[in-house]
Structure formats: C-alpha cells, structure tokens
Design a protein around this motif. Structure first.
Motif, PDB file in Angstrom:
ATOM      1  N   ARG A 325       0.942  -1.230   0.000  1.00  0.00           N
ATOM      2  CA  ARG A 325       0.204   0.140  -0.047  1.00  0.00           C
ATOM      3  C   ARG A 325       0.983   1.220   0.077  1.00  0.00           C
ATOM      4  NH1 ARG A 325      -3.655  -1.031   5.146  1.00  0.00           N
ATOM      5  NH2 ARG A 325      -1.487  -1.453   5.831  1.00  0.00           N
ATOM      6  N   PRO A 326       0.114   2.391  -0.498  1.00  0.00           N
ATOM      7  CA  PRO A 326       1.083   3.570  -0.611  1.00  0.00           C
ATOM      8  C   PRO A 326       1.613   3.946   0.928  1.00  0.00           C
ATOM      9  CG  PRO A 326      -0.740   3.709  -1.970  1.00  0.00           C
ATOM     10  CD  PRO A 326      -0.932   2.580  -1.089  1.00  0.00           C
ATOM     11  N   GLY A 327       2.713   4.259   0.997  1.00  0.00           N
ATOM     12  CA  GLY A 327       3.428   4.497   2.465  1.00  0.00           C
ATOM     13  C   GLY A 327       3.692   3.638   3.390  1.00  0.00           C
ATOM     14  N   ASP A 328       3.742   2.159   2.939  1.00  0.00           N
ATOM     15  CA  ASP A 328       4.195   1.176   3.303  1.00  0.00           C
ATOM     16  C   ASP A 328       5.625   1.264   3.644  1.00  0.00           C
ATOM     17  OD1 ASP A 328       1.785  -0.183   3.837  1.00  0.00           O
ATOM     18  OD2 ASP A 328       2.181  -1.701   2.589  1.00  0.00           O
ATOM     19  N   LEU A 329       6.324   1.022   4.699  1.00  0.00           N
ATOM     20  CA  LEU A 329       7.850   1.198   4.964  1.00  0.00           C
ATOM     21  C   LEU A 329       8.492  -0.250   5.091  1.00  0.00           C
ATOM     22  CD1 LEU A 329       9.979   3.310   5.580  1.00  0.00           C
ATOM     23  CD2 LEU A 329       9.288   2.871   8.007  1.00  0.00           C
ATOM     24  N   PHE A 330       9.632  -0.685   4.688  1.00  0.00           N
ATOM     25  CA  PHE A 330      10.576  -1.774   4.922  1.00  0.00           C
ATOM     26  C   PHE A 330      11.977  -1.258   5.298  1.00  0.00           C
ATOM     27  CE2 PHE A 330      10.762  -2.053   0.245  1.00  0.00           C
ATOM     28  CZ  PHE A 330      12.120  -2.491   0.049  1.00  0.00           C
ATOM     29  N   ALA A 331      12.751  -1.576   5.968  1.00  0.00           N
ATOM     30  CA  ALA A 331      13.911  -1.374   6.403  1.00  0.00           C
ATOM     31  C   ALA A 331      14.767  -2.268   6.114  1.00  0.00           C
ATOM     32  CB  ALA A 331      14.071  -1.013   8.041  1.00  0.00           C
ATOM     33  N   SER A 332      16.151  -1.972   5.848  1.00  0.00           N
ATOM     34  CA  SER A 332      17.373  -2.707   5.531  1.00  0.00           C
ATOM     35  C   SER A 332      17.891  -3.778   6.587  1.00  0.00           C
ATOM     36  CB  SER A 332      18.319  -2.057   4.840  1.00  0.00           C
ATOM     37  OG  SER A 332      19.138  -1.192   5.846  1.00  0.00           O
ATOM     38  N   GLY A 333      17.696  -3.599   7.756  1.00  0.00           N
ATOM     39  CA  GLY A 333      18.405  -4.257   8.690  1.00  0.00           C
ATOM     40  C   GLY A 333      19.674  -3.479   8.942  1.00  0.00           C
ATOM     41  N   THR A 334      20.633  -3.722  10.152  1.00  0.00           N
ATOM     42  CA  THR A 334      21.675  -2.937  10.205  1.00  0.00           C
ATOM     43  C   THR A 334      22.682  -3.144   9.273  1.00  0.00           C
ATOM     44  OG1 THR A 334      21.229  -3.637  12.830  1.00  0.00           O
ATOM     45  CG2 THR A 334      23.429  -3.051  12.177  1.00  0.00           C
ATOM     46  N   VAL A 335      23.007  -1.946   9.010  1.00  0.00           N
ATOM     47  CA  VAL A 335      24.055  -1.797   7.891  1.00  0.00           C
ATOM     48  C   VAL A 335      25.424  -2.058   8.697  1.00  0.00           C
ATOM     49  CG1 VAL A 335      24.996  -0.431   6.133  1.00  0.00           C
ATOM     50  CG2 VAL A 335      22.748  -0.251   6.670  1.00  0.00           C
ATOM     51  N   SER A 336      26.249  -2.723   8.002  1.00  0.00           N
ATOM     52  CA  SER A 336      27.706  -2.853   8.663  1.00  0.00           C
ATOM     53  C   SER A 336      28.598  -3.472   7.442  1.00  0.00           C
ATOM     54  CB  SER A 336      27.717  -4.246   9.680  1.00  0.00           C
ATOM     55  OG  SER A 336      27.101  -3.990  10.707  1.00  0.00           O
ATOM     56  N   GLY A 337      29.916  -2.942   7.596  1.00  0.00           N
ATOM     57  CA  GLY A 337      30.874  -3.292   6.710  1.00  0.00           C
ATOM     58  C   GLY A 337      31.960  -4.319   7.422  1.00  0.00           C
ATOM     59  N   ASP A 338      33.114  -4.457   6.405  1.00  0.00           N
ATOM     60  CA  ASP A 338      33.903  -5.570   6.681  1.00  0.00           C
ATOM     61  C   ASP A 338      35.020  -5.065   7.890  1.00  0.00           C
ATOM     62  OD1 ASP A 338      33.350  -7.259   4.641  1.00  0.00           O
ATOM     63  OD2 ASP A 338      34.495  -6.115   3.230  1.00  0.00           O
ATOM     64  N   GLU A 339      35.151  -3.699   8.083  1.00  0.00           N
ATOM     65  CA  GLU A 339      36.221  -3.135   9.046  1.00  0.00           C
ATOM     66  C   GLU A 339      35.279  -3.081  10.503  1.00  0.00           C
ATOM     67  OE1 GLU A 339      39.243  -3.095   8.503  1.00  0.00           O
ATOM     68  OE2 GLU A 339      38.937  -3.928   6.372  1.00  0.00           O
ATOM     69  N   PRO A 340      35.949  -3.286  11.581  1.00  0.00           N
ATOM     70  CA  PRO A 340      35.626  -2.903  12.768  1.00  0.00           C
ATOM     71  C   PRO A 340      34.819  -1.330  13.125  1.00  0.00           C
ATOM     72  CG  PRO A 340      37.716  -3.854  13.155  1.00  0.00           C
ATOM     73  CD  PRO A 340      37.323  -3.764  11.715  1.00  0.00           C
ATOM     74  N   GLY A 341      35.495  -0.567  12.425  1.00  0.00           N
ATOM     75  CA  GLY A 341      34.754   0.938  12.548  1.00  0.00           C
ATOM     76  C   GLY A 341      33.783   1.116  11.557  1.00  0.00           C
ATOM     77  N   GLN A 342      33.343  -0.078  10.688  1.00  0.00           N
ATOM     78  CA  GLN A 342      32.082  -0.021   9.979  1.00  0.00           C
ATOM     79  C   GLN A 342      30.900  -0.747  10.475  1.00  0.00           C
ATOM     80  OE1 GLN A 342      33.753  -1.485   6.437  1.00  0.00           O
ATOM     81  NE2 GLN A 342      34.461   0.807   5.634  1.00  0.00           N
TER      82      GLN A 342
END
Length: 404
Positions: A325-342
């Motif tokens: 429906r218009p305005g439904d929302l989905f989120a990606s889940g936590t964004v993390s990279g390969d490095e500890p600071g990411q």
C-alpha cells in the motif's frame, strides 16, 4: 532581497528530498528541502503551473503523492527542478520558501505496514559469531532469502523525538529466573528505510523488476533495540518487545530518482537465488553512513556492502501474495561493513559489551545510557556530480517512566 536560491553543498537541485512540515500558524503540508529552506510544494504548484500535484502536496502526509505511482513521481521531480531553475519564475519560487528554523517537521508518512529485514551479511556474520561462537555464523536460510520480520508501525517516530528506555522481562544465562525492569542493554541499528508507493492487490506478487517501480524513496532509520529483552523473548517467534517500543525515521525522504548515480552492483550472490529473486533491476546503493554518539563519530557503515537488493526484499515480501500500500515502509536491517569501524550497532562495535567503546570525554559505552543522543547522517553520489545528503535521523534516550 536576494534572488539566489538557498542551495547548500548537500541539498541542491539534484537532491530535493520530500517531507511534511508546519509553521506555528499553518497546517502540516508537503515540502521539499532546498539548502536550509523548505519549499511549500502545494503553494508553488498552484502558483506555477503544477496544479496536477497541488491537492496531494497540500496533504498532511506523503501518502496521497506516493499513491500516484512512478510516472507521476518522475514528472513531478522534473517539473520541480525545471521550475526552480527557471529565472522567470524566481520571484514565485522565493515566495514559497521558508527557513527550516521556522518549521516543525512531522513524520512524513502515515506508515501502514512495516517490515524490517536483515540484509547485511557482515552484520549477520557478526551476530552469529557473538551468539553462536561454536556454530555456523549464518543460519542455513540466510543466503537463500531476505530474512525479515513484521514490526510495529505505530511506534515509528520522526527524527528528533525522544526515545523512552523500554522495560520488560530479561534473563541472563546464569540467572535462575527472569526479572522485570528497564532494559540495561539498549542499542542502535543504523539502517535505511524504503518507502513504497503505488498499490497491489492481495494475491498479486511483485517480480524483482516490477518491485523497482514501487520504490518511492529512502530515509535514514534507527531501529532501537533492547538486546536483553530481545534475547529472552525471541525464541521461537522472533523480535517483539525488544524492538516494538520505538524506531526513528528521518523527516526527509530522498526520492529514488535522486539516487540514480548511487546505484551499484550487488556483491556476488552465491548460491544463486531462486528464480523469483532474480531480475534485471538488482542494485546496491553507494551510501556512506555516519553514526554519531553524543557528537562523536563511532562508526561509518557503507550501505554498498549490503547482500540483498531492495527490489529482492520487496519481491520476497510479496511472493506469498501480501499486498503493498502507499506509504508502507520496509527497512534494510543493520548496515555493517568489513572493518570494525564500519559496524552499525553497539552489539557489534563492543562485541556484546565485552569491548566497550572509549569516547573522547573519557567515558565508556557498552550500550546506551540515559541522556545519550545518536545521530545518523549519510551522503551519496548526486545525479549532477558531487554528493547529496540524506536527512539526519536523531534520537535521545530518556529514562524509563519519563514519558509525558
């Protein structure tokens, strides 16, 4: 009076994110951000020949506009960019500009359904290593489908809203019985939220390619998480009270058309997904996120490392016949990279509290304390060169029981 438009480096004509705002004397209505000002879109459309969008832009949410579908979104953006660049309409444009400091920003959507995914392989690996140190980090299904859960749309709040520390049951591994009280392992999750538009019927799955036409735009998203409540409750049905108390969404939704130059290839998906998760419109996004805790950068997660495409997430969400429906929302889940600071959560950054962060003021954090403020920001390549900014996502933790 200056006739120059108030553009800034990250919020110029190639960006123009949408939001909903009000003045002290006016009702909430749809606006677009230009530099440190907002454009009253309904007023501008009525004055400058964009009448087909006037009614939708005079609404108190983006829902009527996102209901119009891809062709209308693209036409509206082209009209707005042309109008702002037209010197003969400059006086008209300036009459509909309001400084951001004079506006109250509202939740830009009436969120219907909300789904949170788990699309970062790095995040899933880290969580698996923390909780299953002697087993496989990834669950057997992880590379076969975008894992997600249905969340609580009624507790999605606009950036800048205080977050009350949640209470619930918790039980540590060595505790003889559960206890009730405020969470003591309160965490963040740096994510990207995707706003859907158009509409589908129940029983009408979207293909990966068709899903792309239902992606209206994105906003930074913080899925606050009470890790101690979550750990005790999640077996066998998954997240519940540890997630449903609050999630923060940016006040500004960046249209997908503004992110055309940010689209990148996905990491190699091995094994190859099933046919319904394949298509021509698979992409990642070259977004660089910054996570600040009390003003100090503690992480820089790269969205470009995400394993699943947003079109795959939406296709999987609907494959069983669930409607959009218009305005439904989905989120990606936590964004993390390969490095500890990411890493995009304190759970990962502190390795479940075993390696606390030391902040510049000398204090340490394993998880969030009352009074802590978290701000997510991000930039991406712009369609006209340079970079564009996503609207910030800000929240401050207040003590349990302190709600008005």
């Amino acid at each position: 009076m200056s006739t120059d438009l108030p553009v800034t480096e990250l919020f110029g004509l190639d960006n123009l994110p949408y939001g909903v705002a009000s003045t002290s004397t006016g009702a909430p209505h749809v606006v677009a951000r230009l530099g440190d000002h907002a454009i009253d879109l309904g007023g501008l459309a009525q004055s400058a020949g964009g009448e087909r969008w006037t009614v939708a832009w005079q609404s108190d949410s983006l829902n009527p506009f996102v209901a119009q579908g891809r062709s209308s979104w693209t036409a509206a953006r082209e009209w707005l960019r042309a109008t702002l660049a037209d010197e003969t309409r400059r006086d008209t444009v300036l009459r509909h500009l309001v400084p951001l400091g004079e506006l109250r920003l509202h939740l830009p959507l009436q969120v219907g359904d909300y789904v949170d995914f788990y699309a970062s392989e790095q995040h899933a690996n880290n969580v698996g290593r923390i909780f299953r140190p002697d087993g496989d980090a990834l669950t057997p299904n992880w590379k076969h489908l975008p894992i997600g859960y249905h969340g609580r749309s009624g507790t999605i709040v606009v950036s800048g809203t205080d977050v009350v520390r949640p209470a619930g049951q918790r039980k540590g591994p060595q505790d003889p019985a559960p206890v009730f009280g405020p969470s003591i392992r309160l965490d963040i999750e740096a994510e990207l939220g995707f706003v859907t538009g158009g509409e589908t019927r129940m029983g009408q799955p979207l293909s990966v390619d068709a899903a792309d036409d239902h992606l209206f735009g994105v906003g930074l998203f913080n899925d606050w998480s009470a890790r101690d409540l979550q750990a005790w409750e999640y077996v066998p049905l998954g997240p519940f009270l540890g997630k449903s108390f609050a999630s923060s969404l940016s006040a500004w939704i960046t249209p997908m058309d503004a992110l055309a130059a940010a689209k990148t290839s996905l990491p190699q998906q091995d094994p190859q997904p099933l046919p319904y998760l394949r298509g021509d419109r698979l992409f990642g996004l070259d977004l660089q996120i910054e996570v600040r805790l009390n003003g100090e950068v503690i992480s820089r997660p790269p969205y470009g490392s995400m394993y699943w495409s947003p079109t795959q997430m939406l296709a999987h969400l609907t494959v069983n016949g669930a409607s959009v429906r218009p305005g439904d929302l989905f989120a990606s889940g936590t964004v993390s990279g390969d490095e500890p600071g990411q890493r995009g959560s304190l759970l990962e950054l502190t390795w479940s509290g075993q390696q606390p962060l030391r902040l510049a003021d000398g204090s340490e954090r394993a998880f969030l304390q009352d009074g802590d403020e978290v701000v997510l920001t991000a930039t991406a390549p712009g369609t006209d060169g340079g970079r564009i900014g996503l609207g910030e996502c800000r929240g401050r933790i207040v003590a349990a029981g302190s709600a008005d």
